[in-house]
Each structure stands twice: as C-alpha cells, then as structure tokens.
Design a protein around this motif. Structure first.
Motif, mmCIF file in Angstrom:
data_model
loop_
_atom_site.group_PDB
_atom_site.id
_atom_site.type_symbol
_atom_site.label_atom_id
_atom_site.label_comp_id
_atom_site.label_asym_id
_atom_site.label_seq_id
_atom_site.Cartn_x
_atom_site.Cartn_y
_atom_site.Cartn_z
ATOM 1 N N GLU A 1 -9.515 1.831 -1.510
ATOM 2 C CA GLU A 1 -8.242 1.309 -1.013
ATOM 3 C C GLU A 1 -8.388 0.529 0.295
ATOM 4 O OE1 GLU A 1 -8.858 4.367 -2.051
ATOM 5 O OE2 GLU A 1 -7.657 4.528 -3.869
ATOM 6 N N PRO B 1 -0.195 2.319 -4.766
ATOM 7 C CA PRO B 1 -0.484 1.109 -3.996
ATOM 8 C C PRO B 1 -0.496 -0.151 -4.851
ATOM 9 C CG PRO B 1 -2.018 2.852 -3.392
ATOM 10 C CD PRO B 1 -1.225 3.358 -4.566
ATOM 11 N N LEU C 1 0.820 -1.224 0.000
ATOM 12 C CA LEU C 1 0.000 0.000 0.000
ATOM 13 C C LEU C 1 0.849 1.267 0.000
ATOM 14 C CD1 LEU C 1 -2.708 -1.020 2.635
ATOM 15 C CD2 LEU C 1 -3.053 -0.776 0.177
ATOM 16 N N THR C 2 2.084 1.152 0.514
ATOM 17 C CA THR C 2 2.951 2.335 0.598
ATOM 18 C C THR C 2 4.031 2.322 -0.492
ATOM 19 O OG1 THR C 2 4.223 1.166 2.276
ATOM 20 C CG2 THR C 2 2.573 2.736 3.059
ATOM 21 N N TYR D 1 2.832 7.859 -4.409
ATOM 22 C CA TYR D 1 2.420 6.530 -3.952
ATOM 23 C C TYR D 1 1.614 5.826 -5.026
ATOM 24 C CZ TYR D 1 4.141 7.718 0.646
ATOM 25 O OH TYR D 1 4.950 8.054 1.690
#
Ligand code: GTP
Ligand code: SPV
Ligand code: MN
Length: 615
Positions: free
Chosen positions: A484, A473, A452-453, A471
């Motif tokens: 998300e 993800p 996710l990061t 970012y």
C-alpha cells in the motif's frame, strides 16, 4: 508438441512461445482435446453449449447458465498474489511465495482436465494499438466452455492479438482449471481452491471455480491484479477498479471525463450507464466508457488518460430494472447475446427473473426455478414469494454479461486506443452517515489520501465495529497486488507528473435517515447533479464551502431542475458531522499506520485535516 504447434497454426495462431506454453500446460492438465478460440467461434460454441446443456436458451439471442451453488462469487480468502520477493507483501495483497504457490497449483492441476477440452483463448485487454498494448496481451487456457463464452463478451478475443509480436513471449500466461466443483471443500478448512497471480512471472494460476471473477482471467486477475503490479513495476501506468464516463455539455459542445472507484457492488455499473435526469437531458448527455476497470497513464501531451481495457460489462442483476437502469435493460435485451448467470429461470417459457426486475414476483410460479435449480413450486406456499436472505429466487450476486457495443450510451470513441483525458477522479463508498453527498478535493496528496481511506460501512456487528469502515483503498482491496505504501507513492508520482491535475472528489449516494432508514439521496440519474457541480468547481464556476475534508456545495450551486428529492434531506447531505469525523480520523490513523513506507505527503495530508477539525 509438434501436434500442438499444428493445432495452433491450423487455427491461425503463429506464435512459438504460445505453442510452448500450451504444450507445457497440456502436459500437466492432460486434456482430451485442444481448441484455439477466436471471437468468430461464438455462434458455434453457443450451439455446442446449448446441445450439452451447459447453457440454456433464455429467449431470442439470450442465454442462461447456472454455476455450482457453492461457486457464485469471488473468494477473497482463497486469492493470493505470489512473487519471489517477500518485501512485496502488503496488508491486503495476501502475499505468498511464488515457488510454493506454483508447486501447489501444479499438484492441484495435475490431470485435472482429463476428458475435457482445453480451450486456448488469446485475448487483448485494451483497444488495439493502445500505447499500453504490450501489457494487455494474454492467453487464457481454460477447460470450461461457459468461461470461453464469457471471455468472448468481456475481452477482445482472437489469434490476431498474439501474432506478429516483436517479442512473442510477451503475454500473460493465464491458466484456469475448473476442478471437481462438488468435491473441493469450498468454505471448509480443507478448501482445495486457490486463485493465484504469480505477478513477477506474469502468470495466473486459478484452480477450483467457474465463477466470473475467479475464472475470466482477463478481467480481474490480469486486468486488475497483474496490470496494477505491471504498472507499478514499470512505472508506466495505474490499473484501478474504476468506472469511466464522459459528460457532454451540449450547450458548450464540450465533454468532460470522470473516472472513479467504488468498492464491489457499490454502484460503478449504474453510474457508468446513467442517463441525465429528464429535466437536464436537453443540455447534458452521459457517455459510457467503462464500468469496472480503468488503466491510467500520462499521454504524449502530458495529460492523464483513462482507458477501459474491457470489451464488455459483467453487471449485478439485482435491482436492475427499467426505472433504475434503463440503459442496462436495453443492453441485455433480446438479440444482444447476453449471458445471464444464477438468476431465476423458467425452462418452460425461457423467461428470466431476479429480485427487483419487476416490483413483484412472477404471478404464476409454474416452471420457475431458483438460482440453485430448485423448483419454486416445491417450496411451501408461504415461501414461494419470500424475499428473506438466503431464500432469494436469484442469487444476490447473479450477473449479466454483455458486450459494450450493446450499451446504448456507449461513447462513439470507446475504442480510442489511448483512452480519454481525465478531468476528475472520484471515490465513493456505502456510508450511512458522516459522508456528505460530495466533497471536492483540489490537492493531489489529499485526493490520494482520500482514496486510501475509502471504505464501506460494516452492516453487521460480526463484520466489524458498528460504524467503522471496512477500508477498501482505491476500491482495490480485493485486487491489491503490491504494498500500500508503494501504491500511494506510485499514485503521487504518476498523477503528479501530469501537466494538468485532475480534481478529486468523494461522493456518497448511500446516506440514510437514522429514523426510518430511507436513502436521503435519490441516487441513480440524480447522481449527475453532484458531478456537474464538481466540474463547475474545477472550472471556477462554483466556489462551495471549504471544510477540513474538502469543498462542499452550496445548495444554490447544485442544478436542482426537476429534482424530486427531499429538501431537509438535502440540507443534511450538504453538511459535515464534526463529531463523527473526529472519530473517523482516529480510525484512519490506525488504518494508515499498518502500511509500511507510506509517503510523508499522505501523513501530512492526514495531519492537516486532523488539525483543521481541532482548530
Ligand atoms: P461490481 O460489478 O461488483 O464491481 O459492482 P458495481 O460497483 O458496478 O455496482 P452496481 O452498479 O452493480 O451496483 C450495485 C448495487 O447498488 C445494485 O443493486 C444497484 O441497484 C445499487 N445502486 C447503484 N447505484 C445506486 C444509487 O445511486 N443509489 C442507491 N440507493 N443504490 C444504488
Ligand atoms: C467485483 O466483484 O467487483 C466484480 C465482479 O466486478 S467479478 O468479476 O466477479 O470480480
Ligand atoms: Mn468490480
């Protein structure tokens, strides 16, 4: 309608729901003719394309096409996911109301295929008989011959995939209308293009492009956006922008399977086509399964399986050469029926060239044309070999389209219907500092948190704060189709339900020396060294060094036989810059805080890592 049913049935397509769908859209786009396509039509279509000039010959069994110069990449601003439920809006899926979007697309598409042929392209985004087959069927309607040629290479195309279905209506309806490319206002505030996935109707409506990611609807729109929505809505599977490889240890006669996500243009195709470094070649062999999409599901034996739904590779041409990627060069050689898009072309000699194909430009510029079709000899002499941005011979996103069967290291069982059991899931971005070569993650929530990061660093001030990631993800930012938080929950649940957990890792091939900017890691074939270490950790053969963000290799645990990289660089790559990481943890908190319904386990993973840095 009667007439359409006859056209379909004469072509061997016996599905009343498809006939109804074709009739509906033919009534809207008003094509002059309708033609049903199977893969066996390829040679005839190639001949037609050569005759009309839509494609050009590029040597024996190779073809070239140029797309309109304002139509050379996906457009994230013009791409939306539409459903009937506003709760399905996330941060990245660019949610819109399904009724409004459909009305708008109907308006744009009305009469827009007049004087053109509507090609009916039945396809399957899976190997035949896959347990996920019901999610994989689709029919693309397109008014563009080049798009059909791409589809035949990238997906399994044929009437047989839509015949004799238990539920004849169970297929994705994918409508592609090219539009009048010269009058669409691309990039202006009157941009008429819109690329919409109406996910809860399993309908894709793309208007205003003939470029790959916008026009080959089996690939990105169905294979990623629609499929990840379907996988979530049904709870059955995940669809991710992942590559998938097998690594065979010939000594132990065992093959490991690794899949993973890297944002667009960050190395998936290159990793999937990697050869073992020469010194390791006696012991290890790398097999290609997929380079852009993987569907993950739990098999009957309770293991996680990864399956590539595609039939071909749509690879970045830039920097592809016999040294960086000999596998790709072999896959696109004469006789492979590869279709090249937007590279430089010499119609006199039928040669192709792109930046990085050879160390220098072709000696003699006579006959050469750049990706816009302009003669290189018309440029001022000092610009004929200029590589400045915007002045390239080939477009930076120029591509080759080739079938998987052409890839020399394609796995013998690449068409295995259920895919292969996954040992490791990796994520990797382009990060010039902070991210070490590899860090292994054994906890599921921390692995999902890492996905996710994931991100790539902004390189220009305009793109964001210096050093701050864009970012991305799971490398799904441009393809995200549901919120998300739900995404994270679905991952935790699906992977968590497996009998054996894969190991996770974050890799980075792109760390640079701040002094002169060189890459600290040689990359490409050497990337195998990092993955072998990861498998050693999984099997308990390496222990590494625990850090707050995972386990890093001890230098002596890496297989460095024949390694030609720099030792001091390697030391840097195997260490953690705590100050940069502490800053990053703050950015991550802001990033994750945007997501609604983010599961508690993900926040707990974040807190654990933050506390470990502050301990
Ligand atoms: P999409 O098809 O857009 O999803 O891209 P991809 O992730 O498959 O990326 P690809 O493998 O085509 O690589 C993109 C660019 O990164 C190419 O120009 C490669 O030459 C370069 N690249 C890939 N792997 C490495 C590596 O290990 N090191 C370095 N320095 N560059 C790499
Ligand atoms: C990407 O952009 O990630 C691609 C190419 O794989 S496209 O099919 O155009 O999306
Ligand atoms: Mn991609």
């Amino acid at each position: 309608m009667d007439n359409i049913a006859k056209i379909l049935s004469d072509a061997g397509l016996e599905n009343p729901a498809v006939a109804e769908y074709v009739a509906h859209w033919a009534g809207i786009t008003e094509p002059a003719a309708i033609e049903v396509i199977s893969a066996k039509d390829d040679d005839r279509l190639i001949a037609e394309g050569l005759a009309t000039g839509e494609i050009a010959p590029a040597g024996d069994g190779l073809y070239y096409s140029r797309s309109y110069y304002k139509d050379t990449a996906r457009s994230e601003e013009r791409t939306v996911v539409a459903t009937h439920n506003p709760q399905e809006a996330g941060i990245y899926n660019n949610w819109h109301d399904a009724t409004e979007v459909t009305a708008r697309q109907l308006e744009s598409m009305k009469g827009a295929s007049r004087s053109k042929t509507m090609y009916v392209v039945p396809y399957l985004m899976a190997p035949p008989k896959s347990p996920l087959e019901k999610w994989a069927r689709g029919v693309e309607l397109t008014d563009n011959l080049t798009v059909v040629l791409h589809m035949i290479r990238m997906a399994r195309v044929g009437v047989e995939h839509l015949n004799n279905l238990e539920n004849p209506a169970e297929f994705v309806r994918a409508v592609h209308v090219t539009g009048d490319l010269k009058n669409l206002g691309q990039g202006t505030d009157k941009d008429k293009r819109l690329f919409a996935t109406v996910a809860d109707e399993r309908t894709i409506l793309h208007f205003g492009s003939s470029y790959g990611g916008n026009a080959l609807l089996g690939k990105i729109a169905h294979g990623l956006r629609q499929a990840s929505y379907d996988g979530w809505a049904s709870g059955e599977f995940l669809s991710e922008q992942f590559m998938l490889i097998g690594i065979k240890d010939k000594l132990k006669d065992h093959t490991y399977y690794v899949c993973g996500g890297f944002p667009s243009a960050s190395g998936k195709t290159n990793l999937a086509m990697m050869l073992a470094p020469d010194a390791l070649g006696d012991r290890y062999e790398v097999y290609f399964y997929g380079d852009d999409i993987v569907w993950l599901h739990v098999g009957e034996d309770g293991k996680i399986y990864g399956m590539n739904p595609e039939y071909g590779a749509f690879g970045v041409a830039k920097d592809t050469n016999w040294k960086s990627n000999p596998t790709a060069m072999d896959a696109i050689k004469e006789g492979s029926k590869t279709l090249f898009t937007n590279v430089a072309y010499n119609p006199e000699t039928q040669e192709l060239w792109w930046e990085g194909k050879t160390p220098d430009y072709p000696e003699d510029v006579t006959g050469w044309r750049d990706w816009k079709g302009e003669k290189i000899s018309d440029r001022p002499a000092d610009r004929q070999r200029c590589e400045a941005k915007g002045d390239e011979w080939a477009h930076p996103n120029s591509r080759f389209t080739t079938s998987l069967a052409n890839v020399p290291n394609v796995a013998p069982d690449y068409e295995e219907p259920q895919g292969v059991p996954i040992d490791a899931i990796i994520f990797g971005g382009r990060v010039k500092d902070r991210e070490p070569l590899i860090r292994a993650i054994t906890d599921l929530a921390e692995g999902v948190y890492d996905g996710l990061t994931l991100g790539a660093q902004a390189t220009f001030a305009a793109e964001g704060k210096e050093g701050v990631l864009r970012y991305d993800p799971m490398s799904m930012r441009p393809f995200m189709s549901y919120p998300e938080g739900d995404y994270a929950t679905h991952w935790l649940k699906l992977i968590g339900s497996a009998k054996e957990q894969p190991i996770f890792a974050h890799v980075n091939w792109f760390q640079r020396d701040p002094e002169d900017g060189h890459f600290r890691w040689p990359g490409y074939r050497d990337n195998l060294r990092a993955l072998l270490w990861l498998l050693d950790v999984k099997e308990g053969r390496a222990e590494g060094v625990q850090t707050p963000v995972g386990i890093l290799p001890k230098k002596e645990e890496l297989n460095l036989d024949g390694f030609e990289g720099d030792d001091a660089d390697l030391d840097k790559l195997l260490s953690i810059d705590t100050d940069l990481w502490k800053k990053e943890m703050g950015y991550r908190r802001e990033h994750l805080a945007q997501f609604k319904n983010l599961p508690e386990q993900i926040w707990a993973a974040h807190e654990r890592i933050e506390q470990a840095f502050n301990a």
